[in-house]
Scaffold this motif. Structure first.
Motif, mmCIF file in Angstrom:
data_model
loop_
_atom_site.group_PDB
_atom_site.id
_atom_site.type_symbol
_atom_site.label_atom_id
_atom_site.label_comp_id
_atom_site.label_asym_id
_atom_site.label_seq_id
_atom_site.Cartn_x
_atom_site.Cartn_y
_atom_site.Cartn_z
ATOM 1 N N UNK A 235 29.643 108.804 64.872
ATOM 2 C CA UNK A 235 28.884 108.501 66.089
ATOM 3 C C UNK A 235 29.428 109.266 67.288
ATOM 4 N N UNK A 236 30.750 109.266 67.473
ATOM 5 C CA UNK A 236 31.322 109.984 68.612
ATOM 6 C C UNK A 236 31.047 111.481 68.495
ATOM 7 N N UNK A 237 31.104 112.012 67.273
ATOM 8 C CA UNK A 237 30.821 113.433 67.095
ATOM 9 C C UNK A 237 29.396 113.760 67.534
ATOM 10 N N UNK A 238 28.418 112.969 67.046
ATOM 11 C CA UNK A 238 27.044 113.242 67.482
ATOM 12 C C UNK A 238 26.898 113.025 68.991
ATOM 13 N N UNK A 239 27.470 111.955 69.514
ATOM 14 C CA UNK A 239 27.327 111.674 70.941
ATOM 15 C C UNK A 239 27.887 112.803 71.796
ATOM 16 N N UNK A 240 28.967 113.425 71.311
ATOM 17 C CA UNK A 240 29.559 114.541 72.051
ATOM 18 C C UNK A 240 28.614 115.732 72.086
#
Length: 475
Positions: A235-240
């Motif tokens: 999730x953090x990877x996509x959000x970044x």
């Protein structure tokens, strides 16, 4: 939670563990009559503006955190420095395995009885704790005792405010429930010996450089980043990527996700992640998280990697690295930079704050308030930085004690104005699980990028709609 330790490694925990913990907490809250009340506003008890009279009897001030080096560093630092002011007080930082961290706190909160006085919460935990009345409202205390102008406003908001403000803003009319303890964000780690001393400046350039590096160096992957369906990894990877390509995770005012997350910018970001970045990763990396990314860097198997700063210290340990037999030799090959920009320059916010248990004894709550006031002083924040902490006061972030401690500390200081957090709402655990599952599925070929993003948007919207809450917080 987002971290492994600075030196060495911690086990990564999966979504099944987190979901089981969340179900246990929810059941306990229901049994105790707690939990959300059809969108009821936060009703945390208020701390006094003035610190009450402190006891002169021996007292142990207890924290709860997860097991990693900063926990031991905090305990050692506080017992060395705080005892100079309060010799009758012993600081104890109780730790639990990373996988049990949320459960260890919120099961006790639900029972309305805690064996800790100060909970160290991830920024996204605040909404859940505030809504259930688990932590003190310290707004009046902060106004009287803390120099709020000494901080970047967003750091105060991120680690203590609820409801949360828009990114980069603090709502001075909103309440504060905590103060910063440890900051964090992503750093881009790059092989200077393979791609040169100058890091890529844009996301598109980064992908091109990684692609060339991979082609020129057989056995070395272009990229290494978090992809796992656990914690908030994928999730953090996509959000970044979503952030740097101009996307938004939601409209917090209207609590709208469907049509916002999966708009044109959101779809472009998912396409970049799955079709341009994923092909540059190592085979079998579809469930990589912190440990695996660090291992790839330390073993010289990645041209460019993305990692939390708080998890990067071990990369400079010659005992863990094949890049050199000394810290200096490793740094000849590794560079640490702020994230490249694209349509925006947003970076993910990590870190945690300190929050006082509503169920601690009065003497311990008074001591906790005194500790917070002491800890947030300029000279103490600089000492904390020198001891390995990541402070939040601007003067401490700009101090030699912090900037010279680690090669990636300047990355953090430069990244603070660029930070964007996730949703600081009580529904956070359900939202992040939906996103992790679908992003991971897209990265591993189980769903198309478009279907994955549309499914995230629809499922997350259902969660928000079913809560009955109005308004929101976060981005």
């Amino acid at each position: 939670m987002r971290y492994a330790q600075r030196i060495g490694r911690l086990p990564v925990f999966g979504r099944k563990v987190r979901l089981a913990a969340a179900m246990l907490v929810a059941a306990t809250v229901a049994a105790c009559g707690g939990g959300e009340d059809d969108g009821a506003e936060a009703s945390a008890p208020k701390a006094p503006a003035t610190i009450p009279t402190l006891t002169q009897d021996p007292l142990t001030l207890s924290f709860i955190w997860f097991e990693w080096p900063p926990a031991q560093a905090l305990e050692a630092f506080a017992n060395a420095e705080y005892k100079k002011q309060r010799p009758n007080v012993t600081i104890k930082v109780n730790t639990v395995p990373n996988a049990n961290w949320h459960d260890a706190m919120f099961t006790q909160f639900a029972a309305r009885k805690t064996d800790f006085d100060i909970a160290i919460l991830d920024s996204q935990h605040i909404g859940e704790a505030v809504t259930n009345g688990n932590i003190l409202d310290i707004t009046d205390f902060v106004k009287q005792n803390i120099d709020v102008k000494a901080y970047n406003p967003y750091l105060l908001a991120a680690y203590g405010q609820f409801p949360q403000a828009e990114t980069g803003q603090r709502d001075e009319n909103a309440s504060l429930y905590g103060l910063p303890l440890l900051g964090d964000t992503w750093t881009m780690i790059y092989r200077k010996d393979l791609i040169g001393d100058k890091p890529p400046q844009t996301w598109d350039e980064m992908i091109s450089v990684a692609e060339k590096c991979q082609a020129d160096n057989p056995g070395v992957s272009g990229l290494a980043f978090h992809q796992a369906n656990g914690s908030d990894a994928a999730a953090v990877t996509y959000n970044t990527v979503n952030g740097v390509y101009g996307g938004n995770l939601w409209n917090s005012k209207d609590r709208k996700i469907d049509g916002v997350l999966n708009d044109q910018a959101g779809q472009e970001a998912m396409d970049v992640l799955v079709n341009k970045m994923k092909p540059l990763t190592a085979k079998g990396s579809g469930n990589w998280f912190i440990d695996e990314v660090n291992a790839a860097v330390a073993q010289g198997k990645a041209c460019i990697a993305f990692q939390w700063i708080a998890a990067s210290g071990g990369l400079l340990d010659p005992k863990q690295s094949t890049l050199g037999t000394s810290r200096e030799q490793i740094l000849d090959k590794l560079g640490f930079a702020t994230l490249p920009s694209q349509k925006t320059n947003l970076v993910p916010l990590g870190g945690m704050g300190m929050h006082i248990s509503a169920y601690a004894a009065e003497a311990n709550q008074a001591e906790a308030l005194n500790f917070l006031k002491w800890f947030e002083q300029a000279d103490i924040q600089k000492k904390w930085a020198a001891a390995g902490g990541v402070p939040s006061r601007t003067d401490a972030l700009q101090s030699p004690e912090f900037l010279n401690a680690q090669p990636f500390n300047k990355v953090y200081a430069d990244s603070v104005p660029r930070m964007r957090d996730m949703w600081n709402v009580p529904e956070y655990a359900r939202l992040v699980d939906i996103e992790n599952t679908n992003v991971n599925a897209a990265l591993n070929g189980a769903k198309s990028p478009k279907d994955a993003l549309d499914d995230i948007a629809k499922e997350q919207q259902k969660v928000l709609d079913s809560s009955g809450r109005k308004g929101g917080g976060g981005l």
